[in-house]
Design a protein around this motif. Structure first.
Motif, PDB file in Angstrom:
ATOM      1  N   LEU A 106       0.829  -1.212   0.000  1.00 51.77           N
ATOM      2  CA  LEU A 106       0.000   0.000   0.000  1.00 51.77           C
ATOM      3  C   LEU A 106       0.860   1.257   0.000  1.00 51.77           C
ATOM      4  O   LEU A 106       1.885   1.323   0.698  1.00 51.77           O
ATOM      5  CB  LEU A 106      -0.903   0.020   1.239  1.00 51.77           C
ATOM      6  N   ASN A 107       0.440   2.240  -0.774  1.00 51.89           N
ATOM      7  CA  ASN A 107       1.090   3.554  -0.786  1.00 51.89           C
ATOM      8  C   ASN A 107       0.032   4.597  -0.455  1.00 51.89           C
ATOM      9  O   ASN A 107      -0.879   4.841  -1.256  1.00 51.89           O
ATOM     10  CB  ASN A 107       1.711   3.825  -2.160  1.00 51.89           C
ATOM     11  N   GLU A 108       0.134   5.149   0.752  1.00 51.67           N
ATOM     12  CA  GLU A 108      -0.877   6.104   1.220  1.00 51.67           C
ATOM     13  C   GLU A 108      -0.468   7.513   0.826  1.00 51.67           C
ATOM     14  O   GLU A 108       0.643   7.949   1.112  1.00 51.67           O
ATOM     15  CB  GLU A 108      -1.002   5.992   2.744  1.00 51.67           C
ATOM     16  N   ILE A 109      -1.362   8.199   0.135  1.00 52.68           N
ATOM     17  CA  ILE A 109      -1.057   9.534  -0.380  1.00 52.68           C
ATOM     18  C   ILE A 109      -2.070  10.553   0.140  1.00 52.68           C
ATOM     19  O   ILE A 109      -3.179  10.189   0.530  1.00 52.68           O
ATOM     20  CB  ILE A 109      -1.083   9.544  -1.930  1.00 52.68           C
ATOM     21  N   ARG A 110      -1.660  11.803   0.125  1.00 52.91           N
ATOM     22  CA  ARG A 110      -2.571  12.894   0.479  1.00 52.91           C
ATOM     23  C   ARG A 110      -2.542  13.922  -0.647  1.00 52.91           C
ATOM     24  O   ARG A 110      -1.499  14.161  -1.250  1.00 52.91           O
ATOM     25  CB  ARG A 110      -2.156  13.554   1.795  1.00 52.91           C
ATOM     26  N   LEU A 111      -3.703  14.519  -0.917  1.00 50.88           N
ATOM     27  CA  LEU A 111      -3.766  15.579  -1.916  1.00 50.88           C
ATOM     28  C   LEU A 111      -3.563  16.927  -1.234  1.00 50.88           C
ATOM     29  O   LEU A 111      -3.889  17.105  -0.058  1.00 50.88           O
ATOM     30  CB  LEU A 111      -5.128  15.586  -2.628  1.00 50.88           C
ATOM     31  N   THR A 112      -3.026  17.883  -1.991  1.00 47.27           N
ATOM     32  CA  THR A 112      -2.923  19.256  -1.483  1.00 47.27           C
ATOM     33  C   THR A 112      -4.339  19.820  -1.317  1.00 47.27           C
ATOM     34  O   THR A 112      -5.302  19.254  -1.852  1.00 47.27           O
ATOM     35  CB  THR A 112      -2.132  20.141  -2.465  1.00 47.27           C
ATOM     36  N   LYS A 113      -4.465  20.955  -0.616  1.00 45.80           N
ATOM     37  CA  LYS A 113      -5.792  21.549  -0.359  1.00 45.80           C
ATOM     38  C   LYS A 113      -6.575  21.802  -1.644  1.00 45.80           C
ATOM     39  O   LYS A 113      -7.787  21.631  -1.697  1.00 45.80           O
ATOM     40  CB  LYS A 113      -5.636  22.856   0.427  1.00 45.80           C
TER      41      LYS A 113
END
Length: 213
Positions: A106-113
């Protein structure tokens, strides 16, 4: 020849492959058929044109080996993290033996605002095989952390090929179009699940939308 092949793959991700990866690469190749699936329960499948468009699943709590990287490019981060995890899986652990591969990674990512880019930091997680769930071997690398991850409910959709920032953002956008407006999943955090090693050109991946608790 195997090392040269992986070296060429790494260069497409703008990563240089250290010589000490030759051993782990050879071991991974030897054990490539024995891959243990991460356990889950399928809750529902939603089809479109006679094929499953997406699936809802429940994953139990479990122990994962995790690495966080923040390289300039997404593929660089996951490549660097997976090299660390390969060394841990192959020998650099407190039991000194090959632990066995599980899928997906798994590769957990977050998006910018604004939701138009990925944040630099990516958490890569490898599920400990069943034999080591109760007593995980200790990593020699201090950047690898053994974490008990809570149960996870996700909505998943398959896609194939490279996982660049561009392809991931496109897949997230396509999945939102398919799902329509809903408040049941998170909007800022997503998971890219990888089922094959980076040397497979049309490798199978999934985008996971994380259901709210």
């Amino acid at each position: 020849r195997l090392f040269a092949h992986w070296e060429a793959v790494a260069s497409t991700h703008r990563v240089s492959l250290p010589r000490d990866m030759a051993g782990p690469i050879a071991q991974m190749a030897r054990h490539s058929q024995a891959r243990e699936p991460v356990p889950y329960v399928s809750l529902s499948q939603h089809g479109k044109c006679e094929e499953a468009a997406y699936e809802e699943r429940q994953y139990p709590a479990g122990k994962w080996a995790c690495v966080t990287m923040g390289e300039p490019m997404y593929e660089q981060s996951i490549s660097m993290s997976f090299m660390k995890l390969m060394r841990y899986i192959c020998k650099e652990n407190s039991v000194g033996c090959h632990l066995g591969m599980t899928v997906p990674v798994l590769n957990e990512i977050r998006l910018t605002k604004e939701g138009t880019e990925l944040e630099r930091e990516v958490l890569t997680a490898y599920y400990l095989p069943g034999a080591f769930q109760q007593n995980p071997p200790v990593p020699m690398d201090p950047e690898i952390h053994i974490t008990e991850r809570a149960p996870l409910r996700v909505i998943t959709r398959v896609f194939y090929g490279m996982t660049t920032e561009e392809t991931i953002l496109r897949e997230i956008s396509l999945f939102w179009e398919l799902l329509g407006s809903t408040d049941t999943v998170l909007r800022e955090t997503y998971i890219v699940a990888s089922y094959e090693n980076p040397s497979v050109p049309q490798r199978r991946n999934e985008i996971w939308f994380i259901c709210r608790a």
